[in-house]
Design a protein around this motif. Structure first.
Motif, PDB file in Angstrom:
ATOM      1  N   VAL B 291      69.161 -93.184 -66.654  1.00 33.90           N
ATOM      2  CA  VAL B 291      69.865 -92.509 -67.724  1.00 33.90           C
ATOM      3  C   VAL B 291      70.189 -91.111 -67.216  1.00 33.90           C
ATOM      4  O   VAL B 291      69.451 -90.552 -66.436  1.00 33.90           O
ATOM      5  CB  VAL B 291      68.946 -92.338 -68.959  1.00 33.90           C
ATOM      6  N   ASP B 292      71.261 -90.554 -67.693  1.00 34.84           N
ATOM      7  CA  ASP B 292      71.469 -89.157 -67.381  1.00 34.84           C
ATOM      8  C   ASP B 292      71.901 -88.410 -68.627  1.00 34.84           C
ATOM      9  O   ASP B 292      73.021 -88.506 -69.096  1.00 34.84           O
ATOM     10  CB  ASP B 292      72.519 -89.013 -66.278  1.00 34.84           C
ATOM     11  N   ALA B 293      70.961 -87.657 -69.111  1.00 38.12           N
ATOM     12  CA  ALA B 293      71.197 -86.966 -70.374  1.00 38.12           C
ATOM     13  C   ALA B 293      72.156 -85.801 -70.213  1.00 38.12           C
ATOM     14  O   ALA B 293      72.671 -85.281 -71.185  1.00 38.12           O
ATOM     15  CB  ALA B 293      69.878 -86.479 -70.943  1.00 38.12           C
ATOM     16  N   SER B 294      72.373 -85.406 -68.959  1.00 35.48           N
ATOM     17  CA  SER B 294      73.197 -84.219 -68.783  1.00 35.48           C
ATOM     18  C   SER B 294      74.640 -84.464 -69.199  1.00 35.48           C
ATOM     19  O   SER B 294      75.404 -83.539 -69.432  1.00 35.48           O
ATOM     20  CB  SER B 294      73.123 -83.747 -67.328  1.00 35.48           C
ATOM     21  N   SER B 295      74.999 -85.755 -69.285  1.00 37.50           N
ATOM     22  CA  SER B 295      76.371 -86.032 -69.669  1.00 37.50           C
ATOM     23  C   SER B 295      76.510 -86.201 -71.176  1.00 37.50           C
ATOM     24  O   SER B 295      77.606 -86.344 -71.690  1.00 37.50           O
ATOM     25  CB  SER B 295      76.847 -87.294 -68.954  1.00 37.50           C
ATOM     26  N   TRP B 296      75.400 -86.182 -71.859  1.00 40.27           N
ATOM     27  CA  TRP B 296      75.461 -86.376 -73.308  1.00 40.27           C
ATOM     28  C   TRP B 296      76.105 -85.173 -73.975  1.00 40.27           C
ATOM     29  O   TRP B 296      76.026 -84.054 -73.480  1.00 40.27           O
ATOM     30  CB  TRP B 296      74.076 -86.599 -73.885  1.00 40.27           C
ATOM     31  N   GLU B 297      76.661 -85.479 -75.119  1.00 36.90           N
ATOM     32  CA  GLU B 297      77.305 -84.411 -75.893  1.00 36.90           C
ATOM     33  C   GLU B 297      76.244 -83.451 -76.425  1.00 36.90           C
ATOM     34  O   GLU B 297      75.193 -83.869 -76.923  1.00 36.90           O
ATOM     35  CB  GLU B 297      78.061 -85.046 -77.059  1.00 36.90           C
ATOM     36  N   TYR B 318      63.690 -85.547 -81.206  1.00 36.90           N
ATOM     37  CA  TYR B 318      63.856 -86.954 -80.851  1.00 36.90           C
ATOM     38  C   TYR B 318      62.744 -87.837 -81.403  1.00 36.90           C
ATOM     39  O   TYR B 318      62.802 -89.032 -81.291  1.00 36.90           O
ATOM     40  CB  TYR B 318      63.903 -87.118 -79.325  1.00 36.90           C
ATOM     41  N   GLY B 319      61.743 -87.241 -81.937  1.00 35.73           N
ATOM     42  CA  GLY B 319      60.719 -88.048 -82.583  1.00 35.73           C
ATOM     43  C   GLY B 319      59.581 -88.467 -81.676  1.00 35.73           C
ATOM     44  O   GLY B 319      58.617 -89.059 -82.129  1.00 35.73           O
ATOM     45  N   ASP B 320      59.691 -88.168 -80.403  1.00 33.75           N
ATOM     46  CA  ASP B 320      58.554 -88.460 -79.542  1.00 33.75           C
ATOM     47  C   ASP B 320      58.571 -87.513 -78.358  1.00 33.75           C
ATOM     48  O   ASP B 320      59.622 -87.189 -77.811  1.00 33.75           O
ATOM     49  CB  ASP B 320      58.602 -89.900 -79.033  1.00 33.75           C
ATOM     50  N   ARG B 348      69.873 -76.738 -74.103  1.00 37.25           N
ATOM     51  CA  ARG B 348      70.788 -77.561 -74.878  1.00 37.25           C
ATOM     52  C   ARG B 348      70.036 -78.758 -75.425  1.00 37.25           C
ATOM     53  O   ARG B 348      69.234 -79.365 -74.722  1.00 37.25           O
ATOM     54  CB  ARG B 348      71.913 -78.057 -73.968  1.00 37.25           C
ATOM     55  N   ILE B 349      70.307 -79.090 -76.642  1.00 37.29           N
ATOM     56  CA  ILE B 349      69.758 -80.317 -77.208  1.00 37.29           C
ATOM     57  C   ILE B 349      70.914 -81.306 -77.284  1.00 37.29           C
ATOM     58  O   ILE B 349      71.777 -81.186 -78.132  1.00 37.29           O
ATOM     59  CB  ILE B 349      69.229 -80.097 -78.627  1.00 37.29           C
ATOM     60  N   PRO B 350      70.942 -82.272 -76.382  1.00 34.67           N
ATOM     61  CA  PRO B 350      72.063 -83.210 -76.440  1.00 34.67           C
ATOM     62  C   PRO B 350      71.866 -84.217 -77.571  1.00 34.67           C
ATOM     63  O   PRO B 350      70.735 -84.513 -77.955  1.00 34.67           O
ATOM     64  CB  PRO B 350      72.017 -83.893 -75.076  1.00 34.67           C
ATOM     65  N   LYS B 351      72.983 -84.704 -78.041  1.00 26.56           N
ATOM     66  CA  LYS B 351      72.926 -85.776 -79.031  1.00 26.56           C
ATOM     67  C   LYS B 351      72.554 -87.033 -78.262  1.00 26.56           C
ATOM     68  O   LYS B 351      73.272 -87.440 -77.343  1.00 26.56           O
ATOM     69  CB  LYS B 351      74.298 -85.916 -79.676  1.00 26.56           C
ATOM     70  N   ALA B 352      71.478 -87.660 -78.606  1.00 27.38           N
ATOM     71  CA  ALA B 352      71.021 -88.792 -77.826  1.00 27.38           C
ATOM     72  C   ALA B 352      71.493 -90.089 -78.454  1.00 27.38           C
ATOM     73  O   ALA B 352      71.347 -90.284 -79.656  1.00 27.38           O
ATOM     74  CB  ALA B 352      69.505 -88.788 -77.743  1.00 27.38           C
ATOM     75  N   PRO B 353      72.048 -90.975 -77.653  1.00 26.81           N
ATOM     76  CA  PRO B 353      72.425 -92.287 -78.187  1.00 26.81           C
ATOM     77  C   PRO B 353      71.183 -93.050 -78.630  1.00 26.81           C
ATOM     78  O   PRO B 353      70.142 -92.992 -77.956  1.00 26.81           O
ATOM     79  CB  PRO B 353      73.098 -92.982 -77.003  1.00 26.81           C
ATOM     80  N   ALA B 354      71.310 -93.750 -79.730  1.00 21.36           N
ATOM     81  CA  ALA B 354      70.150 -94.442 -80.288  1.00 21.36           C
ATOM     82  C   ALA B 354      69.617 -95.495 -79.337  1.00 21.36           C
ATOM     83  O   ALA B 354      68.452 -95.872 -79.383  1.00 21.36           O
ATOM     84  CB  ALA B 354      70.519 -95.087 -81.628  1.00 21.36           C
ATOM     85  N   SER B 364      62.532 -98.177 -75.076  1.00 22.51           N
ATOM     86  CA  SER B 364      63.070 -96.845 -74.820  1.00 22.51           C
ATOM     87  C   SER B 364      61.946 -95.875 -74.479  1.00 22.51           C
ATOM     88  O   SER B 364      62.074 -95.016 -73.607  1.00 22.51           O
ATOM     89  CB  SER B 364      63.852 -96.368 -76.049  1.00 22.51           C
ATOM     90  N   LEU B 365      60.832 -96.033 -75.170  1.00 16.18           N
ATOM     91  CA  LEU B 365      59.679 -95.181 -74.877  1.00 16.18           C
ATOM     92  C   LEU B 365      59.222 -95.400 -73.445  1.00 16.18           C
ATOM     93  O   LEU B 365      58.895 -94.464 -72.718  1.00 16.18           O
ATOM     94  CB  LEU B 365      58.532 -95.494 -75.840  1.00 16.18           C
TER      95      LEU B 365
END
Lengths: 96, 383
Positions: B291-297, B318-320, B348-354, B364-365
């Motif tokens: 995964v690469d969160a850096s590309s997240w919005e 993010y809940g965890d 930055r807090i990116p919007k994470a896809p569910a 996911s965990l």
């Protein structure tokens, strides 16, 4: 006793609003910790002194592994009761 | 330092904070009076940010009169106990915060126990005479510098490396320093997301810090190159620690490449730095491949304060806490090392896809946990 109980006791004495009491408490704590962090002490007459204490480094042994450690020196916040408070503590015979 | 404040100073400070003098006076008076009252009612008084007060019973015991040597009995009595909160302790201990317990081998321990008066700060390392005196002299000069020391870290990956240091002569130290500068330039050129300087930097770090204090011009360049990372804020005092230890405490530069390069002697570091860089990139790629969160919005930006951690932020958004890895991914450019983040860092807090971040989804965990492990390995010192 929770902080809320304590704050409500303070509120009762001063007659201040809950918001003001809370705010002042936070500020007071902040000021006090700032003083301590700067190495200063705060003496409240009749109550006592908040101060810094320096703990020297020491040798310690891990009871499980038996390994020895050098514990580094540190500074800890401390409170020393003042004379009036000490006297009162001395005469205190417990709550019950 | 060492000012003795009294109640009126406290009141003044409250007035400065925008309160009426009368209110401030009354409040400060009642505040302490109430602590006393409640304590004598047998209660434990807790004040957030400060600690707790309570009366504890101290049992009767025997003692001796120091003047006469006569045995005396001390009756049981009450004591007022003040237990400072962890946060306050941490705050107050700033000048010493970088020190960790040092494991000793049996000989040194015995030797130390024998000479009780002067205990050297760094018994483990023999190249230390000036270093320990530096450590002794530390508190004063350390105070200012240490305040800036990063306060929060990711708790899972606190690095510990207490290997014995191999001592280097001053000459070698200088060479290392020069090579480190080279390595940093290489790093600056490549400007990879991760800090590219590795093994050389790691070994030489304490030396560098030494220079930071003693030698201004060189230190400035170093600092500028490393602007993004907190390591340079550690004062010379840190150099007093055994080399490895200091380096471990400041793993800002550590990369997987450092691991591979680690066994090589320090003096060769420049070439190694260059050579190790691609390897490190590769390693990073594998880590980030999933995964690469850096590309997240980007959803929003927050500023980290003292005592905050990525894990806590992750927990909140993010809940965890395990999802801190994505926060880190999204902020690699600002966080050279998730173990040491500067207070005041904007992240930055990116919007994470569910599909990726879902605390109810074990898969996911698990994924995040795997990433976490990879990062921990990457930043932890090797044992």
């Amino acid at each position: 006793m929770k902080e809320n109980d304590f704050l409500s006791a303070v509120r009762k004495e001063t007659g201040f609003s809950a918001k003001l009491t809370e705010q002042m408490t936070r500020q007071l704590v902040e000021i006090l910790s700032g003083m301590l962090a700067a190495g200063d002490s705060l003496t409240i007459h009749g109550f006592g002194t908040f101060e810094l204490k320096k703990k020297e480094e020491r040798l310690s042994v891990n009871p499980v592994s038996g390994k020895r450690f050098m514990i580094p020196p540190k500074q800890v916040p401390a409170f020393r009761p003042g004379a009036t408070l000490k006297e009162r503590i001395k005469n205190y015979k417990g709550n019950e | 330092m060492n000012n003795r404040y009294v109640l009126s100073d406290l009141v003044d400070a409250l007035v400065k904070a925008g309160h009426k003098r009368r209110d401030a006076e009354e409040f400060a008076r009642v505040f302490f009076a109430q602590i006393e009252e409640q304590v004598f009612r047998g209660d434990t008084v807790k004040v957030k940010g400060l600690g707790l007060f309570r009366l504890i019973l101290s049992g009767a015991r025997e003692s001796v009169n120091v003047n006469t040597g006569e045995r005396i009995k001390i009756d049981e009595h009450y004591k007022l106990q003040f237990l400072p909160e962890a946060g306050l302790k941490e705050l107050v201990n700033g000048p010493y915060a970088h020190l960790d317990p040092i494991p000793l081998d049996d000989e040194t321990a015995a030797a130390l126990a024998a000479k009780t008066d002067t205990v050297a700060d760094e018994p483990v390392d023999d190249a230390q005479p000036e270093a320990s005196s530096a450590a002794a002299a530390k508190p004063a000069k350390a105070v200012a510098a240490e305040k800036k020391e990063p306060v929060f870290e990711v708790e899972e990956s606190q690095p510990q490396d207490n290997k014995k240091s191999d001592k280097k002569g001053t000459t070698i130290a200088w060479i290392i320093f020069v090579l480190l500068a080279l390595a940093l330039i290489v790093y600056a050129l490549c400007s990879t997301v991760f800090n590219g300087d590795n093994q050389g930097a790691r070994r030489a770090r304490p030396v560098v810090r030494n220079e930071v204090v003693t030698e201004v011009p060189a230190a400035t360049t170093v600092e500028q190159t490393e602007a993004a990372q907190p390591a340079e804020q550690t004062p010379a005092a840190t150099a007093a620690k055994p080399a490895e230890k200091a380096a471990a405490a400041q793993t800002a530069e550590k990369t997987p490449a450092a691991k591979t390069a680690e066994k090589a002697p320090a003096a060769k570091s420049a070439e190694k730095a260059a050579a190790a860089q691609p390897a490190q990139k590769e390693a990073e790629k594998t880590v980030a491949s999933a995964v690469d969160a850096s590309s997240w919005e980007v959803q929003q930006e927050i500023t980290l304060g003292q005592n905050e951690r990525l894990t806590l932020v992750a927990q909140k958004y993010y809940g965890d806490k395990v999802y801190w890895v994505y926060l880190y991914q999204a902020n690699r450019d600002r966080i050279p090392n998730p173990n040491k983040i500067k207070a005041g860092t904007k992240i930055r807090i990116p919007k994470a896809p569910a599909s990726v971040v879902n605390p109810k989804d074990p898969a996911s965990l698990q994924k995040a946990a795997a990433l976490e492990e990879a990062y921990i390995k990457q930043f932890a010192s090797k044992k």
